[in-house]
Structures are given as structure tokens and as C-alpha cells.
Design a protein around this motif. Structure first.
Motif, PDB file in Angstrom:
ATOM      1  N   ALA A 337      74.998  43.754 -44.992  1.00 20.76           N
ATOM      2  CA  ALA A 337      75.774  42.408 -45.290  1.00 20.76           C
ATOM      3  C   ALA A 337      74.947  41.890 -46.316  1.00 20.76           C
ATOM      4  CB  ALA A 337      75.527  41.364 -43.663  1.00 20.76           C
ATOM      5  N   VAL A 338      75.354  40.374 -46.894  1.00 20.81           N
ATOM      6  CA  VAL A 338      75.517  39.825 -48.517  1.00 20.81           C
ATOM      7  C   VAL A 338      74.346  39.020 -47.611  1.00 20.81           C
ATOM      8  CG1 VAL A 338      75.420  37.895 -50.246  1.00 20.81           C
ATOM      9  CG2 VAL A 338      76.895  40.148 -49.789  1.00 20.81           C
ATOM     10  N   ALA A 339      72.418  38.748 -48.176  1.00 19.43           N
ATOM     11  CA  ALA A 339      71.683  37.707 -46.993  1.00 19.43           C
ATOM     12  C   ALA A 339      72.262  36.347 -46.970  1.00 19.43           C
ATOM     13  CB  ALA A 339      70.693  37.638 -48.401  1.00 19.43           C
ATOM     14  N   LYS A 340      72.721  35.403 -47.907  1.00 20.75           N
ATOM     15  CA  LYS A 340      73.538  34.420 -47.844  1.00 20.75           C
ATOM     16  C   LYS A 340      74.038  34.235 -46.752  1.00 20.75           C
ATOM     17  CE  LYS A 340      72.415  32.466 -52.053  1.00 20.75           C
ATOM     18  NZ  LYS A 340      72.054  32.047 -53.775  1.00 20.75           N
ATOM     19  N   ILE A 341      75.421  35.091 -46.786  1.00 18.02           N
ATOM     20  CA  ILE A 341      75.895  34.936 -46.024  1.00 18.02           C
ATOM     21  C   ILE A 341      75.840  35.300 -44.554  1.00 18.02           C
ATOM     22  CG2 ILE A 341      78.351  36.222 -45.576  1.00 18.02           C
ATOM     23  CD1 ILE A 341      78.999  36.775 -48.196  1.00 18.02           C
ATOM     24  N   ALA A 342      74.877  37.169 -44.573  1.00 16.40           N
ATOM     25  CA  ALA A 342      73.867  37.033 -43.264  1.00 16.40           C
ATOM     26  C   ALA A 342      73.329  35.704 -42.904  1.00 16.40           C
ATOM     27  CB  ALA A 342      73.104  38.412 -43.967  1.00 16.40           C
ATOM     28  N   ILE A 378      82.648  40.972 -44.016  1.00 16.91           N
ATOM     29  CA  ILE A 378      83.741  39.494 -44.517  1.00 16.91           C
ATOM     30  C   ILE A 378      83.719  39.705 -45.871  1.00 16.91           C
ATOM     31  CG2 ILE A 378      83.322  37.256 -44.134  1.00 16.91           C
ATOM     32  CD1 ILE A 378      82.605  37.394 -41.185  1.00 16.91           C
ATOM     33  N   SER A 379      82.208  39.808 -45.800  1.00 16.76           N
ATOM     34  CA  SER A 379      81.690  39.702 -47.740  1.00 16.76           C
ATOM     35  C   SER A 379      83.153  40.491 -48.995  1.00 16.76           C
ATOM     36  CB  SER A 379      80.956  39.982 -48.232  1.00 16.76           C
ATOM     37  OG  SER A 379      79.806  39.515 -47.288  1.00 16.76           O
ATOM     38  N   ASP A 380      83.627  41.380 -48.347  1.00 13.91           N
ATOM     39  CA  ASP A 380      84.192  42.500 -49.350  1.00 13.91           C
ATOM     40  C   ASP A 380      85.451  41.999 -49.218  1.00 13.91           C
ATOM     41  OD1 ASP A 380      85.072  44.175 -47.050  1.00 13.91           O
ATOM     42  OD2 ASP A 380      84.600  45.728 -47.036  1.00 13.91           O
ATOM     43  N   GLY A 411      94.719  43.013 -35.429  1.00 17.79           N
ATOM     44  CA  GLY A 411      95.410  42.745 -36.157  1.00 17.79           C
ATOM     45  C   GLY A 411      94.553  42.163 -37.166  1.00 17.79           C
ATOM     46  N   LEU A 412      93.550  41.778 -37.958  1.00 18.22           N
ATOM     47  CA  LEU A 412      92.516  41.076 -38.613  1.00 18.22           C
ATOM     48  C   LEU A 412      92.341  41.803 -40.126  1.00 18.22           C
ATOM     49  CD1 LEU A 412      89.570  39.846 -35.345  1.00 18.22           C
ATOM     50  CD2 LEU A 412      92.218  38.603 -36.456  1.00 18.22           C
ATOM     51  N   ALA A 413      93.166  42.471 -39.916  1.00 18.81           N
ATOM     52  CA  ALA A 413      92.812  42.858 -41.751  1.00 18.81           C
ATOM     53  C   ALA A 413      93.215  42.587 -43.114  1.00 18.81           C
ATOM     54  CB  ALA A 413      93.160  44.220 -41.482  1.00 18.81           C
ATOM     55  N   GLN A 414      92.925  41.486 -42.880  1.00 17.54           N
ATOM     56  CA  GLN A 414      93.542  40.652 -44.480  1.00 17.54           C
ATOM     57  C   GLN A 414      94.369  41.666 -45.966  1.00 17.54           C
ATOM     58  OE1 GLN A 414      91.095  36.930 -45.932  1.00 17.54           O
ATOM     59  NE2 GLN A 414      90.063  38.452 -46.777  1.00 17.54           N
ATOM     60  N   VAL A 415      95.291  41.127 -46.075  1.00 16.53           N
ATOM     61  CA  VAL A 415      96.537  41.744 -46.855  1.00 16.53           C
ATOM     62  C   VAL A 415      95.677  40.996 -48.477  1.00 16.53           C
ATOM     63  CG1 VAL A 415      98.297  41.095 -47.722  1.00 16.53           C
ATOM     64  CG2 VAL A 415      97.697  41.714 -45.258  1.00 16.53           C
ATOM     65  N   SER A 416      95.283  41.690 -49.160  1.00 16.56           N
ATOM     66  CA  SER A 416      94.701  42.117 -50.539  1.00 16.56           C
ATOM     67  C   SER A 416      95.612  42.192 -51.320  1.00 16.56           C
ATOM     68  CB  SER A 416      93.705  41.872 -50.870  1.00 16.56           C
ATOM     69  OG  SER A 416      92.172  41.554 -49.539  1.00 16.56           O
ATOM     70  N   ASP A 417      96.508  43.200 -51.100  1.00 15.79           N
ATOM     71  CA  ASP A 417      97.862  43.148 -51.989  1.00 15.79           C
ATOM     72  C   ASP A 417      98.761  42.387 -53.118  1.00 15.79           C
ATOM     73  OD1 ASP A 417      99.716  45.726 -53.667  1.00 15.79           O
ATOM     74  OD2 ASP A 417     100.992  44.444 -51.946  1.00 15.79           O
ATOM     75  N   GLY A 460      97.990  34.404 -41.232  1.00 17.19           N
ATOM     76  CA  GLY A 460      96.452  34.753 -41.129  1.00 17.19           C
ATOM     77  C   GLY A 460      96.552  35.425 -42.234  1.00 17.19           C
ATOM     78  N   SER A 461      97.065  36.743 -42.205  1.00 15.89           N
ATOM     79  CA  SER A 461      96.621  38.221 -42.942  1.00 15.89           C
ATOM     80  C   SER A 461      96.396  37.492 -44.482  1.00 15.89           C
ATOM     81  CB  SER A 461      97.336  39.014 -42.384  1.00 15.89           C
ATOM     82  OG  SER A 461      98.469  38.779 -42.666  1.00 15.89           O
ATOM     83  N   ALA A 462      96.799  36.966 -45.060  1.00 12.33           N
ATOM     84  CA  ALA A 462      96.305  37.153 -46.139  1.00 12.33           C
ATOM     85  C   ALA A 462      94.893  36.854 -46.509  1.00 12.33           C
ATOM     86  CB  ALA A 462      97.994  36.167 -47.179  1.00 12.33           C
ATOM     87  N   ASN A 463      94.525  36.853 -47.764  1.00  8.35           N
ATOM     88  CA  ASN A 463      93.289  37.104 -48.594  1.00  8.35           C
ATOM     89  C   ASN A 463      93.455  35.398 -49.188  1.00  8.35           C
ATOM     90  OD1 ASN A 463      91.422  36.273 -50.385  1.00  8.35           O
ATOM     91  ND2 ASN A 463      90.888  38.929 -50.423  1.00  8.35           N
ATOM     92  N   PRO A 464      92.365  34.258 -48.299  1.00 13.56           N
ATOM     93  CA  PRO A 464      93.076  33.014 -48.802  1.00 13.56           C
ATOM     94  C   PRO A 464      92.172  32.955 -50.505  1.00 13.56           C
ATOM     95  CG  PRO A 464      92.151  33.008 -46.867  1.00 13.56           C
ATOM     96  CD  PRO A 464      91.977  34.307 -47.230  1.00 13.56           C
ATOM     97  N   GLY A 465      92.089  33.907 -51.216  1.00 14.02           N
ATOM     98  CA  GLY A 465      91.655  33.518 -52.609  1.00 14.02           C
ATOM     99  C   GLY A 465      92.404  33.996 -53.538  1.00 14.02           C
ATOM    100  N   LYS A 466      93.500  35.292 -52.880  1.00 14.12           N
ATOM    101  CA  LYS A 466      94.300  36.161 -52.782  1.00 14.12           C
ATOM    102  C   LYS A 466      94.811  34.663 -53.116  1.00 14.12           C
ATOM    103  CE  LYS A 466      93.436  39.321 -55.195  1.00 14.12           C
ATOM    104  NZ  LYS A 466      93.650  40.406 -56.367  1.00 14.12           N
ATOM    105  N   VAL A 467      95.706  34.222 -52.382  1.00 15.86           N
ATOM    106  CA  VAL A 467      96.551  33.254 -52.316  1.00 15.86           C
ATOM    107  C   VAL A 467      96.312  32.237 -53.142  1.00 15.86           C
ATOM    108  CG1 VAL A 467      97.705  31.399 -50.816  1.00 15.86           C
ATOM    109  CG2 VAL A 467      97.121  33.954 -50.131  1.00 15.86           C
ATOM    110  N   ASN A 468      95.460  31.645 -53.179  1.00 16.59           N
ATOM    111  CA  ASN A 468      95.213  30.239 -54.146  1.00 16.59           C
ATOM    112  C   ASN A 468      95.338  31.079 -55.673  1.00 16.59           C
ATOM    113  OD1 ASN A 468      93.749  27.445 -53.516  1.00 16.59           O
ATOM    114  ND2 ASN A 468      93.900  29.322 -51.998  1.00 16.59           N
TER     115      ASN A 468
END
Length: 476
Positions: A337-342, A378-380, A411-417, A460-468
Motif C-alpha cells: 500500500a502507498v503510505a499517503k493512500i493507506a 486501488i493504487s495500481d 465485478g469491480l475490476a477496472q477496464v484500463s485497456d 463504472g468499470s472504466a478507469n476514470p483517469g484513462k477515460v479523461n
């Protein structure tokens, strides 16, 4: 205007296996009077022998708070009679304690720190326990002889906030040092509060009142507030000399007031004299070496968390205030886990749910390894923050499960493709050509509309960062 002057005498029950002067166990909640022997019952001919482990643990606190650890100290008899003290005296350290002249640095709400002096920390034997049932009073001597470390502060505190901050710092310190479980409900960590007031600018102390045996931070603050008000009103009414006397009072939590118990005894009243059955306590080099084995203490953790992990000071103080929480946090980091997110997921998401459900970090249904793995996912970008919250909610209500399995099952895996997300985006844009034209003509707020539609289409499965990122490319 008046200034409040506060000093605290904290009684810490050391977590030794046996009592201070005999081999009776110190286990809690045993059948009444089971853990007793001729020594702790003060029967004629029984002789005390000092518990080495208790001495080492007292020394460890001394080293932790930059105190003087005396290589030779003495035991004295403090004479008084109570039904829970079969010897009619307490063995304590009066003339020369094992630990003297230390300091505790406290953190105040405004972000500043303050040094609170420590006069001494001395070893002494605890009394038994009186129990009152109807018209009968009973005495349980299981606790009699349990090792106590009484930590006496200087009168350096000027408010209930400072007193509570000092108590909390001391409480966490003895827990980190593993010299006491400091269980306040069981009486392993309790304090006597000495309170007086004086006109601001006056050097001489006012008349000191001692409030005995308080075992709650909240009650300490309430007792101080009540006593300050009582003394202030007496001063303003001109009856301070008549109403305020040096005495011992108790805190009545039900009526939220202090009540007089007895006149305050002075040293002469206790008729201290050297215990004739105990030679001076002389510590060995082996004991010194053992006492100096020190864990990472709260202040050192705060420094490391803020300087090396980049955590905010406030968050570092919250995490390190409790030994179990600090251990939980560090185990999360071991899972990637990343410290700040943890920090956020521990102090906000998890603790919020635990408090609502009546759990603590010690009995959390979600262990550190599991939450650490979840935060790493969540971090990755394996799952979104929203998905992480769904998993937390699920685990609070259901038997703990493997994180990977839960992600698949819910069914919560994000789609990053890129290709999969672009296909959704192209369809959204094709179906909303009018809004595409409006966006390109300057209506920038429509970008949020496209993001929302894409997330909705992907359930809701798309990676929001990728979507933007991909939407910006398509809308150029």
C-alpha cells in the motif's frame, strides 16, 4: 483572571508475570483471593523479594523519557491502614526512587509542543480491592502486591487539554514500551489529579486539591473543569480561605462533581521509614542493557512518517497515538500500500466503519494484510476508489474473503485497456454530435457530461483517469 496549575500522579500497573515482592501471579479476573500467599497477605515471618522484571521495566521507562535511572534506590514503608492493605503499610520508594527527573513532550491542538517535567517514577506495591454489596463489604487481595510504577509530574500543566495530552502521551509510551497493558477499565492505568488556581502573575501556588483514582481521559478533563470552577467561584466570593483546603477528593461521574474524602495527608502523616526487610535495590549491567532495548517510540515514528513517508503531521499523530493502529498501518505498507493512500483508507474509511459498527482496530473484522492488499489494488488502478468502498462494506458484513476473489465476484475490476474504452467513447460521441459541437465551440463544462456517460456505459468499470485522457484526445 486566574491561572490553573495541574500536576498528575499516574499509577501504571506493570505487566509482570508475578507480583512485586512474591511469586503470586498478576493475572486479572481470577477468583477472589486466589492469587495470594503469606508475603502479599503480610503474614508474620514472610519476607519480600524484589521482582527483577519490574525493576527493568521501570528503568526502561526512565531511559525512554530522558530521565536519570538510579543504579541504587531504596524501599520505604508508607504507613496507613485500609481494609485492602493487610500489612497496614505500603512498600514504596520515598527517599530515593529508581527513576528521577525526566520529561514528556506533549503535542498541543495548535500544533506546538510543550515539555512537561517528570519529578520521579517509583516502584510500589498495589493494594487489594474493596467490594461493597448491600450491607456487606468484602476484600479481594488478588491485586495486593501487584507492581505499580507511580509517575509523578511537575506542576507544569496549565489546562485540562494539556493534562489529557500528557496522559495520552504517557499512555501510548508505556504501551509501546510493553511495560503495561495500560487498560484503563481494569485500573492498569489510573491517575490522581492535583489542581490549584492562582491569580495570573502570582508566583506562589494556590491551595492544592487532589482528586483520586480517575481512569478515563474524559473524566480527568471533566474533574479539572469542575474543580477549577469551584475554586474560582470561592475566590471571587471571598471565601477561598474558608472553602478551599488541602484535601483529597473523589470524582463522582454520575453527579459530575468532586466530593471531599479526607484531609490531605503530608509525608509526616505516613511515617515513612526504610523497609527493614529490603536491602537497597542495586541494578546490574545486565539489567541496564536489557532496559535499554528500546522499540521505536511515538515521537520517532511521527518523525519517520512525516519525513520519509511524506505523511501530514496530523495524520502521523493520529496513527501513532495507538500502538495497535501504528502496527496495523505498517503491516498495510508491507502489502504494497502507498503510505499517503493507506492513511486515508485506515483513518477515514476503515475507522469510520469500525466506529459505526462498535469495533476497534484490535478486533477489526478486516485485518491489516487484507486492507493493505485492497489499497494496493486501488493504487495500481486494478479497482477504483468506489469499488474499494464496496469491498470494504461487503467485508464488514460478511466473512473475510480473498481480495482478488471479491474483485472478480463483485465485478469491480477496472477496464484500463485503451481499445475497450475508446470503443465506448466513440459510441458516446457518435450519439451526441450536437454536444460535441457545443463543446468544441467553447462549452467546456460538457466534458463532465462525456465522462459521466462513458462511466455509465462501462457500468463504472472504466478507469476514470484513462477515460479523461482518451476523451481529451478524441475531442481535440
Amino acid at each position: 483572571m486566574f491561572e490553573t496549575v495541574i500536576g498528575l500522579e499516574v499509577h501504571v500497573q506493570l505487566n509482570t508475570k508475578t507480583k512485586l515482592f512474591c511469586a503470586c501471579p498478576t493475572s486479572f479476573a481470577e477468583h477472589q483471593n486466589q492469587n495470594t500467599c503469606p508475603t502479599c497477605l503480610a503474614l508474620p515471618g514472610a519476607l519480600p523479594v524484589v521482582n527483577k522484571e519490574a525493576a527493568v521495566k521501570a528503568m526502561r521507562l526512565g531511559y525512554a523519557i530522558n530521565a536519570n535511572v538510579n543504579h541504587t534506590s531504596n524501599f520505604d514503608r508508607k504507613s496507613y491502614f485500609y481494609p485492602d492493605s493487610p500489612s497496614a503499610y505500603q512498600i514504596t520508594q520515598f527517599t530515593k526512587a529508581i527513576v528521577q527527573k525526566g520529561e514528556v513532550m506533549i503535542d498541543l491542538p495548535d500544533g506546538s509542543t510543550k515539555r512537561i517535567g517528570m519529578t520521579q517514577a517509583h516502584l510500589e506495591a498495589d493494594a487489594g480491592k474493596n467490594m461493597h454489596e448491600g450491607d456487606h463489604s468484602k476484600v479481594d487481595l488478588n491485586r495486593a502486591g501487584t507492581p505499580l510504577l507511580e509517575i509523578v509530574s511537575e506542576p507544569d500543566m496549565r489546562s485540562s487539554d494539556e493534562a489529557v495530552a500528557y496522559l495520552k502521551k504517557l499512555h501510548s509510551t508505556v504501551r509501546y514500551l510493553d511495560i503495561s497493558d495500560a487498560n484503563m477499565q481494569e485500573g492498569s492505568f489510573r491517575c490522581d489529579v492535583n489542581v490549584s488556581i492562582r491569580p495570573k502573575g502570582q508566583e506562589a501556588f494556590g491551595t492544592r486539591v487532589e482528586i483520586k483514582n480517575i481512569n478515563s481521559f474524559r473524566f480527568v478533563a471533566a474533574a479539572i473543569a469542575y474543580e477549577v470552577q469551584r475554586q474560582t467561584e470561592a475566590y471571587e466570593d471571598g471565601i477561598y480561605e474558608q472553602e478551599i483546603c488541602q484535601e483529597t477528593r473523589l470524582w463522582d461521574a454520575e453527579s459530575a462533581e468532586t466530593r471531599s474524602m479526607r484531609g490531605k495527608e503530608e509525608a509526616a502523616d505516613y511515617r515513612y521509614f526504610p523497609d527493614p526487610d529490603l536491602r537497597p535495590l542495586v541494578v546490574t549491567q545486565e539489567m541496564i542493557d536489557e532496559a535499554k532495548i528500546m522499540p521505536e517510540l511515538p515521537d520517532a515514528k511521527v518523525k519517520r512518517y512525516t519525513e520519509e513517508l511524506g505523511i501530514k503531521m496530523y495524520d502521523a499523530l493520529v496513527i501513532t497515538s495507538d500502538k495497535e493502529m501504528a502496527c496495523y498501518f505498517e503491516e498495510m505498507l508491507e502489502q504494497g500500500a502507498v503510505a499517503k493512500i493507506a492513511v486515508v483508507w485506515l483513518t477515514s474509511e476503515l475507522l469510520g466503519r469500525l466506529n459505526k459498527a462498535g469495533f476497534s482496530i484490535e478486533n477489526s473484522p478486516i485485518d491489516a494484510k487484507t486492507l493493505g492488499t485492497l489499497v494496493a489494488k486501488i493504487s495500481d488502478d486494478t479497482i477504483s476508489g468506489k469499488g474499494g468502498k464496496e469491498i470494504l462494506d461487503y467485508m464488514m458484513e460478511n466473512e473475510r474473503r480473498d481480495i482478488e476473489a471479491l474483485i472478480d465476484e463483485l465485478g469491480l475490476a477496472q477496464v484500463s485497456d485503451d481499445g475497450a474504452i475508446l470503443a465506448i467513447i466513440d459510441e458516446i460521441l457518435a450519439n451526441n454530435q450536437d454536444k460535441v459541437e457545443q463543446y468544441k465551440s467553447g462549452k467546456d463544462k460538457l466534458f463532465g457530461f462525456f465522462v459521466g456517460q462513458t462511466m455509465k456505459a462501462s457500468k463504472g468499470s472504466a478507469n476514470p483517469g484513462k477515460v479523461n485522457e482518451l476523451l481529451k484526445q478524441r475531442l481535440l
